[in-house]
Design a protein around this motif. Structure first.
Motif, PDB file in Angstrom:
ATOM      1  N   LEU A  37     -22.647  24.038 -32.597  1.00  0.00           N
ATOM      2  CA  LEU A  37     -21.404  24.282 -31.863  1.00  0.00           C
ATOM      3  C   LEU A  37     -20.364  24.847 -32.811  1.00  0.00           C
ATOM      4  O   LEU A  37     -19.848  24.141 -33.684  1.00  0.00           O
ATOM      5  CB  LEU A  37     -20.901  22.980 -31.237  1.00  0.00           C
ATOM      6  CG  LEU A  37     -21.897  22.235 -30.338  1.00  0.00           C
ATOM      7  CD1 LEU A  37     -21.298  20.949 -29.805  1.00  0.00           C
ATOM      8  CD2 LEU A  37     -22.355  23.130 -29.200  1.00  0.00           C
ATOM      9  N   LEU A  38     -20.069  26.128 -32.637  1.00  0.00           N
ATOM     10  CA  LEU A  38     -19.081  26.787 -33.492  1.00  0.00           C
ATOM     11  C   LEU A  38     -17.695  26.753 -32.870  1.00  0.00           C
ATOM     12  O   LEU A  38     -16.688  26.838 -33.571  1.00  0.00           O
ATOM     13  CB  LEU A  38     -19.498  28.229 -33.761  1.00  0.00           C
ATOM     14  CG  LEU A  38     -20.848  28.406 -34.467  1.00  0.00           C
ATOM     15  CD1 LEU A  38     -21.183  29.876 -34.599  1.00  0.00           C
ATOM     16  CD2 LEU A  38     -20.836  27.725 -35.838  1.00  0.00           C
ATOM     17  N   GLU A  39     -17.635  26.628 -31.557  1.00  0.00           N
ATOM     18  CA  GLU A  39     -16.365  26.536 -30.852  1.00  0.00           C
ATOM     19  C   GLU A  39     -16.603  25.760 -29.557  1.00  0.00           C
ATOM     20  O   GLU A  39     -17.745  25.674 -29.067  1.00  0.00           O
ATOM     21  CB  GLU A  39     -15.811  27.934 -30.556  1.00  0.00           C
ATOM     22  CG  GLU A  39     -16.761  28.831 -29.801  1.00  0.00           C
ATOM     23  CD  GLU A  39     -16.238  30.245 -29.649  1.00  0.00           C
ATOM     24  OE1 GLU A  39     -16.577  30.878 -28.644  1.00  0.00           O
ATOM     25  OE2 GLU A  39     -15.470  30.694 -30.523  1.00  0.00           O
ATOM     26  N   PRO A  40     -15.560  25.160 -28.980  1.00  0.00           N
ATOM     27  CA  PRO A  40     -15.733  24.326 -27.792  1.00  0.00           C
ATOM     28  C   PRO A  40     -16.437  25.025 -26.641  1.00  0.00           C
ATOM     29  O   PRO A  40     -17.192  24.391 -25.898  1.00  0.00           O
ATOM     30  CB  PRO A  40     -14.290  23.953 -27.420  1.00  0.00           C
ATOM     31  CG  PRO A  40     -13.544  23.994 -28.712  1.00  0.00           C
ATOM     32  CD  PRO A  40     -14.174  25.117 -29.489  1.00  0.00           C
ATOM     33  N   ALA A  41     -16.205  26.329 -26.494  1.00  0.00           N
ATOM     34  CA  ALA A  41     -16.807  27.050 -25.377  1.00  0.00           C
ATOM     35  C   ALA A  41     -18.330  27.086 -25.457  1.00  0.00           C
ATOM     36  O   ALA A  41     -19.002  27.303 -24.444  1.00  0.00           O
ATOM     37  CB  ALA A  41     -16.264  28.478 -25.323  1.00  0.00           C
ATOM     38  N   ASP A  42     -18.890  26.858 -26.650  1.00  0.00           N
ATOM     39  CA  ASP A  42     -20.342  26.871 -26.784  1.00  0.00           C
ATOM     40  C   ASP A  42     -20.992  25.782 -25.941  1.00  0.00           C
ATOM     41  O   ASP A  42     -22.091  25.953 -25.424  1.00  0.00           O
ATOM     42  CB  ASP A  42     -20.742  26.696 -28.257  1.00  0.00           C
ATOM     43  CG  ASP A  42     -20.345  27.884 -29.106  1.00  0.00           C
ATOM     44  OD1 ASP A  42     -20.147  28.965 -28.535  1.00  0.00           O
ATOM     45  OD2 ASP A  42     -20.230  27.722 -30.335  1.00  0.00           O
ATOM     46  N   SER A  96     -19.048  19.418 -27.185  1.00  0.00           N
ATOM     47  CA  SER A  96     -17.918  19.508 -28.113  1.00  0.00           C
ATOM     48  C   SER A  96     -16.989  18.307 -27.961  1.00  0.00           C
ATOM     49  O   SER A  96     -16.492  17.754 -28.955  1.00  0.00           O
ATOM     50  CB  SER A  96     -17.143  20.800 -27.878  1.00  0.00           C
ATOM     51  OG  SER A  96     -17.937  21.924 -28.210  1.00  0.00           O
ATOM     52  N   ALA A  97     -16.749  17.902 -26.708  1.00  0.00           N
ATOM     53  CA  ALA A  97     -15.896  16.738 -26.474  1.00  0.00           C
ATOM     54  C   ALA A  97     -16.523  15.476 -27.050  1.00  0.00           C
ATOM     55  O   ALA A  97     -15.853  14.646 -27.677  1.00  0.00           O
ATOM     56  CB  ALA A  97     -15.644  16.573 -24.977  1.00  0.00           C
ATOM     57  N   ARG A  98     -17.823  15.339 -26.849  1.00  0.00           N
ATOM     58  CA  ARG A  98     -18.517  14.174 -27.396  1.00  0.00           C
ATOM     59  C   ARG A  98     -18.506  14.195 -28.917  1.00  0.00           C
ATOM     60  O   ARG A  98     -18.325  13.168 -29.579  1.00  0.00           O
ATOM     61  CB  ARG A  98     -19.955  14.141 -26.885  1.00  0.00           C
ATOM     62  CG  ARG A  98     -20.682  12.847 -27.257  1.00  0.00           C
ATOM     63  CD  ARG A  98     -22.104  12.838 -26.792  1.00  0.00           C
ATOM     64  NE  ARG A  98     -22.757  11.591 -27.160  1.00  0.00           N
ATOM     65  CZ  ARG A  98     -24.065  11.427 -27.259  1.00  0.00           C
ATOM     66  NH1 ARG A  98     -24.867  12.453 -26.997  1.00  0.00           N
ATOM     67  NH2 ARG A  98     -24.579  10.261 -27.600  1.00  0.00           N
ATOM     68  N   LEU A  99     -18.691  15.383 -29.478  1.00  0.00           N
ATOM     69  CA  LEU A  99     -18.692  15.513 -30.937  1.00  0.00           C
ATOM     70  C   LEU A  99     -17.326  15.149 -31.513  1.00  0.00           C
ATOM     71  O   LEU A  99     -17.243  14.504 -32.567  1.00  0.00           O
ATOM     72  CB  LEU A  99     -19.061  16.952 -31.311  1.00  0.00           C
ATOM     73  CG  LEU A  99     -19.458  17.207 -32.766  1.00  0.00           C
ATOM     74  CD1 LEU A  99     -20.674  16.372 -33.136  1.00  0.00           C
ATOM     75  CD2 LEU A  99     -19.741  18.681 -32.986  1.00  0.00           C
ATOM     76  N   MET A 100     -16.262  15.528 -30.831  1.00  0.00           N
ATOM     77  CA  MET A 100     -14.919  15.186 -31.291  1.00  0.00           C
ATOM     78  C   MET A 100     -14.723  13.667 -31.296  1.00  0.00           C
ATOM     79  O   MET A 100     -14.165  13.096 -32.240  1.00  0.00           O
ATOM     80  CB  MET A 100     -13.871  15.843 -30.391  1.00  0.00           C
ATOM     81  CG  MET A 100     -12.440  15.614 -30.836  1.00  0.00           C
ATOM     82  SD  MET A 100     -11.248  16.459 -29.762  1.00  0.00           S
ATOM     83  CE  MET A 100     -11.727  18.182 -30.031  1.00  0.00           C
ATOM     84  N   THR A 101     -15.211  13.015 -30.246  1.00  0.00           N
ATOM     85  CA  THR A 101     -15.112  11.559 -30.171  1.00  0.00           C
ATOM     86  C   THR A 101     -15.914  10.895 -31.291  1.00  0.00           C
ATOM     87  O   THR A 101     -15.436   9.964 -31.953  1.00  0.00           O
ATOM     88  CB  THR A 101     -15.625  11.058 -28.809  1.00  0.00           C
ATOM     89  OG1 THR A 101     -14.831  11.621 -27.767  1.00  0.00           O
ATOM     90  CG2 THR A 101     -15.549   9.543 -28.721  1.00  0.00           C
ATOM     91  N   LEU A 102     -17.114  11.385 -31.511  1.00  0.00           N
ATOM     92  CA  LEU A 102     -17.973  10.820 -32.553  1.00  0.00           C
ATOM     93  C   LEU A 102     -17.373  11.014 -33.944  1.00  0.00           C
ATOM     94  O   LEU A 102     -17.410  10.108 -34.785  1.00  0.00           O
ATOM     95  CB  LEU A 102     -19.357  11.464 -32.491  1.00  0.00           C
ATOM     96  CG  LEU A 102     -20.223  11.097 -31.278  1.00  0.00           C
ATOM     97  CD1 LEU A 102     -21.447  12.004 -31.206  1.00  0.00           C
ATOM     98  CD2 LEU A 102     -20.654   9.642 -31.341  1.00  0.00           C
ATOM     99  N   ASN A 103     -16.818  12.195 -34.199  1.00  0.00           N
ATOM    100  CA  ASN A 103     -16.201  12.457 -35.503  1.00  0.00           C
ATOM    101  C   ASN A 103     -14.966  11.591 -35.717  1.00  0.00           C
ATOM    102  O   ASN A 103     -14.692  11.147 -36.838  1.00  0.00           O
ATOM    103  CB  ASN A 103     -15.837  13.932 -35.625  1.00  0.00           C
ATOM    104  CG  ASN A 103     -17.048  14.809 -35.921  1.00  0.00           C
ATOM    105  OD1 ASN A 103     -17.964  14.382 -36.625  1.00  0.00           O
ATOM    106  ND2 ASN A 103     -17.069  16.017 -35.387  1.00  0.00           N
TER     107      ASN A 103
END
Length: 307
Positions: A37-42, A47-54
């Protein structure tokens, strides 16, 4: 009609090249970064889950930093408490030696001088600092030396700290004390500096220097106070040991969960290299085909159709 058709073919071939170039560039960037995932649109959901995990990983990193800091501070406190216990043990031995009728004034004077030195060492330990320069035994007043001569009676050592006990967040639901207020450690009454271990050693030295009629009784009282101080120090040192063990255990727990988080982050956001390389080969081939098509369209002209 032929001109329009050629123009459409030209645009289509150009768009095909642009799409292929974008796809190839993106795959190359993914392969370089190792990220799917290079940008949220991918992948908006991913991307939302990755943000939460990070974000969760960041919190666990902070917990570990808190544990490291607390461990260093408590290790320093444990060392200071051990040294303070050694000071009191030596004072205890000297008190027993001094309580002997065969000693003369000069002998007791030598013992008194050593007791004064032990008193100074104990004050220094009471003003011990951690690795960041903060005072261990000042409670929340960690920027100022907690023990200093009393303004009303410089011979007495007063406590300038407070009764606060700093806490460290070591996990989502766990906090742990990372210090002990000096008035509890050294049994100093903030309102009455004539009480506590510093006052005990000061009175003991004075007793040996002046040899009053109540010498033996005074030495007996001093011995009781020293023993009480040793018991108190040992109790606090045991609590520090329990906290250090708790920090170690929480560190293991955090490490296990962080590993699980990292694995999940990898599953969500990391690139499947084998799949990406295969896709890059397909897109590169598609780009070559699109470029060849574009060259053929570019060579077309109205004259070709007229001949």
């Amino acid at each position: 009609m032929l001109r329009v058709a050629t123009s459409q073919l030209y645009r289509q071939a150009g768009n095909a090249i642009g799409d292929r170039q974008t796809a190839v560039s993106k795959l190359q960037q993914q392969l370089t970064t190792g990220k799917r995932l290079l940008e949220p649109a991918d992948d908006p959901v991913g991307s939302a889950r990755l943000m939460t995990l990070n974000g969760e990983m960041g919190r666990y990193d902070q917990y570990q930093r808190n544990i490291d800091s607390a461990t260093g501070r408590l290790n320093t406190e444990e060392s200071a408490l051990g040294d303070a216990g050694d000071v009191l043990q030596r004072a205890r031995v000297l008190t027993i030696q001094a309580n002997n009728d065969t000693l003369n004034a000069e002998n007791r004077g030598h013992i008194a001088a050593e007791i004064r030195q032990l008193h100074a060492q104990l004050v220094s330990l009471g003003n011990a600092q951690d690795g960041s320069g903060e005072y261990l035994f000042g409670g929340f007043q960690s920027q100022t030396a907690p023990f200093a001569p009393d303004s009303a009676n410089p011979q007495q050592i007063a406590y300038r700290g407070d009764g606060g006990q700093r806490l460290a967040q070591t996990g989502p639901t766990s906090t742990l004390a990372v210090g002990d207020p000096g008035n509890e450690v050294f049994q100093v009454d903030s309102a009455d500096p004539t009480k506590g271990l510093f006052a005990t050693l000061d009175r003991l030295a004075t007793t040996l220097e002046t040899a009053p009629a109540t010498l033996h009784a005074d030495l007996g009282t001093a011995l009781q106070e020293i023993d009480s101080g040793l018991d108190n120090l040992n109790g606090i040192q045991a609590k520090v040991g329990v906290r250090l063990q708790a920090l170690e255990n929480q560190g293991y727990t955090n490490s296990d969960f962080s590993l699980h988080l990292q694995q999940t982050i990898s599953e969500v956001g990391d690139l499947d290299y084998a799949e990406a390389i295969t896709q890059l080969s397909r897109e590169t081939l598609g780009l070559q085909v699109a470029q060849q098509s574009f060259m053929r369209v570019q060579n077309l002209s109205l004259f070709n159709y007229m001949n």
